[in-house]
Design a protein around this motif. Structure first.
Motif, PDB file in Angstrom:
ATOM      1  N   ASP A  94      -2.371 -10.653  -4.466  1.00 53.75           N
ATOM      2  CA  ASP A  94      -2.903  -9.399  -4.069  1.00 53.75           C
ATOM      3  C   ASP A  94      -3.954  -8.915  -5.022  1.00 53.75           C
ATOM      4  O   ASP A  94      -4.995  -8.394  -4.903  1.00 53.75           O
ATOM      5  CB  ASP A  94      -1.885  -8.364  -3.756  1.00 53.75           C
ATOM      6  N   ALA A  95      -3.412  -8.746  -6.395  1.00 54.63           N
ATOM      7  CA  ALA A  95      -4.088  -8.110  -7.404  1.00 54.63           C
ATOM      8  C   ALA A  95      -3.886  -8.898  -8.499  1.00 54.63           C
ATOM      9  O   ALA A  95      -2.722  -9.632  -8.752  1.00 54.63           O
ATOM     10  CB  ALA A  95      -3.864  -6.802  -7.828  1.00 54.63           C
ATOM     11  N   SER A 121      -8.872  -7.109  -7.349  1.00 54.80           N
ATOM     12  CA  SER A 121      -8.166  -7.304  -6.184  1.00 54.80           C
ATOM     13  C   SER A 121      -8.647  -8.900  -5.799  1.00 54.80           C
ATOM     14  O   SER A 121      -9.762  -9.163  -5.877  1.00 54.80           O
ATOM     15  CB  SER A 121      -8.507  -6.490  -5.280  1.00 54.80           C
TER      16      SER A 121
END
Length: 147
Positions: A94-95, A121
Motif C-alpha cells: 500500500d505504501a 504510495s
C-alpha cells in the motif's frame, strides 16, 4: 482409443484451469532505484561521478492488510537495486519507504543533502514497478580538480 483421447483432453483442460485459477488474485510488484557517488558534491551528474556497487538500501512496505514488510537490497555493478515480491492481491503493498543505509565505498560514504528516505504510495497494478529517486553519497573531502 477414442476414450483414451477424451481422457487426455479432460486432463489437459483440468490442468489448464488449475494453473489459471491458482494465478487469480496473485499480485507482483517491484521497486528499484540507483545509488551514485557525487564526487564533486555539486548535485549535478558529471563525468567524475560514478555508480556505487554494493551500497545498501532498505525498503519498508505496509500492505493493504496492515502487515509490515522489511526488505534489504544491495546495488549491483550498474548501481541499481531491486526489491520484488509476489503475494495475494489482498496483501499487496500500500505504501513504502526506501532509504539508503550505507555505502561500502571508502572514498564516498557520506550521504548527500537529499539522504533522507523517500515515502511513496504503491498504486501500481500487478507486474508494474516504481522507480525511487537516485540516492547520492559524497566523499568526505572534495578533490582538488572539483574546485
Amino acid at each position: 482409443m477414442e476414450l483414451e483421447a477424451e481422457k487426455n483432453k479432460v486432463a489437459v483442460v483440468f490442468l489448464f484451469f488449475t494453473v489459471f485459477i491458482s494465478g487469480i488474485g496473485a499480485w507482483t510488484g517491484e521497486i528499484h532505484g540507483r545509488v551514485i557517488c557525487d564526487v564533486c558534491g555539486d548535485s549535478a551528474l558529471g563525468p567524475e561521478d560514478h555508480i556505487l556497487q554494493g551500497a545498501e538500501v532498505a525498503v519498508l512496505c505496509i500492505t493493504k492488510s496492515g502487515e509490515v514488510l522489511n526488505y534489504q537490497a544491495f546495488t549491483n555493478a550498474k548501481g541499481r537495486y531491486t526489491v520484488a515480491e509476489t503475494m495475494p492481491e489482498s496483501d499487496r503493498w500500500d505504501a513504502c519507504l526506501a532509504r539508503p543505509i550505507s555505502s561500502f565505498h571508502e572514498h564516498c560514504s557520506h550521504l548527500g543533502d537529499a539522504g533522507a528516505g523517500v515515502k511513496f504510495s504503491y498504486n501500481h497494478p500487478s507486474g508494474y514497478s516504481h522507480t525511487v529517486r537516485t540516492f547520492v553519497y559524497r566523499p568526505s573531502s572534495v578533490p582538488a580538480y572539483c574546485i
